[in-house]
Scaffold this active site. Structure first.
Site, PDB file in Angstrom:
ATOM      1  N   GLY A 176       0.842  -1.186   0.000  1.00 39.32           N
ATOM      2  CA  GLY A 176       0.000   0.000   0.000  1.00 39.32           C
ATOM      3  C   GLY A 176       0.879   1.239   0.000  1.00 39.32           C
ATOM      4  O   GLY A 176       1.990   1.207   0.553  1.00 39.32           O
ATOM      5  N   HIS A 212      -2.967   7.880   6.555  1.00 36.70           N
ATOM      6  CA  HIS A 212      -1.904   8.672   5.908  1.00 36.70           C
ATOM      7  C   HIS A 212      -2.466   9.971   5.323  1.00 36.70           C
ATOM      8  O   HIS A 212      -1.850  11.028   5.418  1.00 36.70           O
ATOM      9  CB  HIS A 212      -1.269   7.884   4.759  1.00 36.70           C
ATOM     10  CG  HIS A 212      -0.043   7.111   5.143  1.00 36.70           C
ATOM     11  ND1 HIS A 212       1.066   7.691   5.697  1.00 36.70           N
ATOM     12  CD2 HIS A 212       0.253   5.787   5.032  1.00 36.70           C
ATOM     13  CE1 HIS A 212       2.004   6.761   5.913  1.00 36.70           C
ATOM     14  NE2 HIS A 212       1.528   5.601   5.529  1.00 36.70           N
TER      15      HIS A 212
HETATM   16 ZN   LIG Z   1       2.355   3.742   5.730  1.00 30.32          ZN
END
Ligand SMILES: [Zn+2]
Length: 169
Positions: free
Chosen positions: A45, A138
């Site tokens: 990811g 994030h």
């Molecule tokens: Zn990360």
């Protein structure tokens, strides 16, 4: 092109990313570059801030190239449902060499836009659910270490400061 991965300490990782409003060829290029950069870094990811781009975009492939159908693009994602709790070891390309157990929901539904700007919903369990949470965090300027104990986090930060001083970060 392969972007270098931004490491912990860079303020872009702790900044809330801006929504995507233009779904054009530049965006498609950025998505290709993000997948390429993620695979080069051996990740499953990657969020755009991790390559220094403060926009709400993430790419995920929990099969790591095994099944191209599982490649996922999340633009402007929102977690709309989550259930269960599971603690698993978690890491981040921006905090290399460190891993900690993090408790996350077991099943997560995300609502996002694809490269064309079309909305879709996707439900994931286990690793995919974890990836949805980790990447959405994030985009809100939040790292997985915000979910661990202050003691463990301070220890990790101290180790990172040493690495920075030694020019190894
Ligand atoms: Zn990360």
């Amino acid at each position: 092109m392969i972007y270098p991965i931004v490491k912990f300490g860079d303020p872009v990782l702790e900044t809330k990313a801006a929504p995507v409003t233009k779904f054009d060829a530049d965006l498609r290029q950025l998505l290709d570059d993000m997948f390429e950069s993620m695979y080069a870094a051996h990740g499953v990811g990657l969020a755009a801030p991790q390559i220094g781009v403060s926009r709400r975009i993430a790419v995920i492939d929990v099969t790591f190239k095994e099944d191209p159908k599982q490649k996922l693009v999340l633009i402007n994602p929102e977690i709309i449902h989550s259930e269960g709790r599971i603690s698993q070891n978690e890491g981040c390309l921006s905090i290399p060499e460190f891993r900690e157990n993090v408790t996350r929901p077991k099943k997560v539904t995300v609502r996002a836009q694809n490269a064309k700007g079309e909305f879709f919903e996707h439900t994931g369990e286990e690793l995919l659910a974890r990836a949805f949470c980790h990447e959405t965090d994030h985009l809100n300027g939040k790292l997985y270490i915000s979910h661990i104990s202050a003691l463990k986090r301070d220890l990790m930060k101290r180790k990172i400061r040493k690495l920075v001083k030694a020019g190894e970060w």
